[in-house]
Design a protein around this motif. Sequence first.
Motif, PDB file in Angstrom:
ATOM      1  N   ALA A  48       6.378  -9.210  -1.587  1.00 34.24           N
ATOM      2  CA  ALA A  48       5.168  -8.595  -0.783  1.00 34.24           C
ATOM      3  C   ALA A  48       5.686  -7.362   0.014  1.00 34.24           C
ATOM      4  N   ALA A  49       6.986  -6.792  -0.286  1.00 35.05           N
ATOM      5  CA  ALA A  49       7.466  -5.671   0.232  1.00 35.05           C
ATOM      6  C   ALA A  49       8.151  -4.773  -0.524  1.00 35.05           C
ATOM      7  N   THR A  50       7.481  -4.359  -1.358  1.00 30.54           N
ATOM      8  CA  THR A  50       8.154  -3.315  -2.558  1.00 30.54           C
ATOM      9  C   THR A  50       8.181  -1.769  -2.050  1.00 30.54           C
ATOM     10  N   GLY A  51       7.431  -1.581  -1.042  1.00 30.40           N
ATOM     11  CA  GLY A  51       7.651  -0.085  -0.722  1.00 30.40           C
ATOM     12  C   GLY A  51       6.516  -0.102   0.466  1.00 30.40           C
ATOM     13  N   ARG A  87       1.998   0.585  -5.016  1.00 29.63           N
ATOM     14  CA  ARG A  87       2.309  -0.229  -6.213  1.00 29.63           C
ATOM     15  C   ARG A  87       2.387  -1.923  -5.800  1.00 29.63           C
ATOM     16  N   ASN A  88       2.189  -2.837  -6.682  1.00 27.16           N
ATOM     17  CA  ASN A  88       2.214  -4.139  -6.354  1.00 27.16           C
ATOM     18  C   ASN A  88       3.192  -4.659  -5.187  1.00 27.16           C
ATOM     19  N   GLY A  89       2.793  -5.081  -4.231  1.00 24.77           N
ATOM     20  CA  GLY A  89       3.457  -5.387  -3.019  1.00 24.77           C
ATOM     21  C   GLY A  89       3.822  -4.393  -1.914  1.00 24.77           C
ATOM     22  N   ALA A  90       3.016  -3.193  -2.127  1.00 31.65           N
ATOM     23  CA  ALA A  90       3.148  -2.252  -1.051  1.00 31.65           C
ATOM     24  C   ALA A  90       2.668  -2.515   0.133  1.00 31.65           C
ATOM     25  N   ILE A  91       3.295  -1.721   1.187  1.00 35.64           N
ATOM     26  CA  ILE A  91       2.882  -2.011   2.665  1.00 35.64           C
ATOM     27  C   ILE A  91       2.108  -0.623   2.871  1.00 35.64           C
ATOM     28  N   VAL A  92       0.727  -0.594   3.350  1.00 34.55           N
ATOM     29  CA  VAL A  92       0.243   0.617   3.556  1.00 34.55           C
ATOM     30  C   VAL A  92      -0.061   0.621   5.076  1.00 34.55           C
ATOM     31  N   ILE A  93       0.492   1.682   5.699  1.00 26.78           N
ATOM     32  CA  ILE A  93       0.310   1.706   7.089  1.00 26.78           C
ATOM     33  C   ILE A  93      -0.392   3.100   7.581  1.00 26.78           C
ATOM     34  N   GLY A  94      -1.159   2.958   8.609  1.00 30.66           N
ATOM     35  CA  GLY A  94      -1.874   4.305   9.175  1.00 30.66           C
ATOM     36  C   GLY A  94      -3.190   3.927   9.775  1.00 30.66           C
ATOM     37  N   THR A  95      -3.970   4.882  10.073  1.00 27.55           N
ATOM     38  CA  THR A  95      -5.046   4.767  10.625  1.00 27.55           C
ATOM     39  C   THR A  95      -6.303   5.511   9.799  1.00 27.55           C
ATOM     40  N   PRO A  96      -7.409   5.229  10.069  1.00 30.35           N
ATOM     41  CA  PRO A  96      -8.429   5.996   9.057  1.00 30.35           C
ATOM     42  C   PRO A  96      -8.444   7.320   9.336  1.00 30.35           C
TER      43      PRO A  96
END
Length: 717
Positions: A48-51, A87-96
């Motif tokens: 769950a944490a690939t990038g 990618r599978n398991g990526a963590i996406v961070i940010g605001t709209p």
Amino acid sequence: MRFFAALRLLLIALAALASMPALAEDGYDLWLRYAPVEAPWAARYRSAATGIVQEGDSPTLGAARAELVRGLGGLTGRAVERVDRVRNGAIVIGTPASSPLIAGLNLPLTDLGNEGFLIRAVRIGGRRATVIAANSDVGVLYGAFRLLRLIQTRQPIAEIDLADRPKAEFRMLNHWDNLDRSIERGYAGLSLWDWQTLPRFRDPRYTDYARANASLGINGTVLNNVNSNADILTPPYLEKVRALADVFRPYGIRVYLSARFSAPMEIGGLPTADPLDPRVRAWWRAKADEIYRYVPDFGGFLVKANSEGQPGPQDYRRTHADGANMLAEAVAPHGGIVVWRAFVYSNENPEDRARQAYSEFVPLDGRFRDNVIVQVKNGPIDFQPREPFSPLFGAMPGTPLGMEFQITKEYLGFNTHLAYLGTMWEEVLDADTHVRGPGSTVARVIDGQLHNYRHTLVAGVANIGNSRSWSGSQFDQANWYAFGRFAWDPEASARDIAEEWTRMTWGNDPALVQPIVEMMMGSREAVVDYMNPLGLNHLFATGHHYGPGPWVDDLLRADWNPVYFHRADAVGIGFDRTRTGSNAVAQYAPAVAAVFGDRQRVPERFLLWFHHVGWDERVGSGRTLWDELVVRYTQGVETVRGMARTWDRLAPGIDPQRHAEVRDFLAIQTDEATWWRDASIAYFQSIARRPLPAGYAAPAHSLDYYRAIRTPYAPGH
């Protein structure tokens, strides 16, 4: 042959290393240790944490990404870096605003405010991902820390859908740090702020301090003592303040300063500090403008005035509202606030000290500017081991009231006594003021629910210094942690917080977690028992508040003497605050006053706070009051001894250095709890003239022995 000999030596060395215990920890990493996760959790978290996908850049988003890289790397044992695409398991961070990816997901962020966040498992382009989204960069940072906390405490995240936001607007540490680096009521070394080397040298610890606070959602810090020095407002120090503000800003932390009310005279050359004098008002406006040139996001001022000899508006026959409003007017154009402390009492005022803050502030309700918050201690006296909630809570619907807790344990054994304060704060926050009927809890007052306050605040007097463990002991870190969690949510659970902290600090093994949490949950009650049982309070030795001094009766101010508070005589003990005494109960709502004022209904934990009770009167256990006091004093000592035995049994599961420190501190606590028990019993027996109950040991020494003890160099004085 030489090759094989060398190989043999290498193998011997490796074997020796393998047999050595793991490197000891010293507590520096706090609850952000990020120790490796054990199987089977490790495989789940790795998948769950690939990038980390971060679109857009800012110092705060960079801090969020850096923390995820650091935390996930330590927890999963595998490097987790920034990647360009999902990618599978990526963590996406940010605001709209910063991330087209997040904007395209149309996430429900509207109700999360400026600091809330959402963590959700999603699919992006058919790939599994976890999104940490918010309306602001700092919300993303808080979300990143929350995700790491879930992993640290072994929570499932594969299908996560979590949204949260803080309930209090301002969540602030108050440092009682002086410019010479001493700390009033500080038990963890010198001040963290090295004013001598600032602004040129910015100690890396400042960043780690900011990380720790951001992990809890703490968003403000007052850098200097409320017993303030006006020099902090001069340009040389404002340069140093700016350097700290620059370090803290990416972590969502604004700096505040304690302002000395007489500064216009001391550094401004004026003949007065009268808040209604036009020259004084102009000086403060100019000073505020100057501060904001150094620190554009400066938070505002914290003020202690007309308390314990500090200057204030009453010196000029003005009110607290006059003084607060003058300063509020100065910072208002910049979006700043003024936090005005309600900790006031005067020896010249014959009124019961427990009544004085209410008497001074309630008549001013509604007269403060809209950027003023009145900061009220949790109880009506002074951070005692146990107090009823301050009657101010609920009594000022037209004025925002903030909570002031003390994290540093001035009255609870300094850094060496294990006393988890989460239970104390929960007790106060859950207390029902009844000002708008049942359910009008203190928590609902300070988070604005009850009176729709325009600003909300939870503040804590910090326990942080330059010791490697930050707070002077391993378990005092828990109180910093618990403060942050209660500031975020005043309706949180003390037990849940204790378990979180234990898992993050000591490990997730149930054989460790359960006994440590039980130790913590009973620890503060033990301190109450061996220091101030049944509602007694303020029985401490003079000045430094180290050790017992119930006999002290020779101080200049009546309400600095313990005899003022316990009022023991041949008949009984306790302060009568009912209608037949000071009538402090009348400051509470009628439903509360009816309970506190009734000898038969008052909770025993507040019995002697509100009532003078005869030595031979029966209490809930069926014992006489005198016998019950002896039992409670003894029970406190026995609880500490039990904690020490528990801790000894946990040695195999804890790193040696931290285990040894806690073991030794528990030994100190056992000695000092015994001192408290014996000295208190010896003194009160000299007044009560009654024998000890059967089976209870007499004090080890005479009363004269205990009265002769002097500790003039106790820390934090």
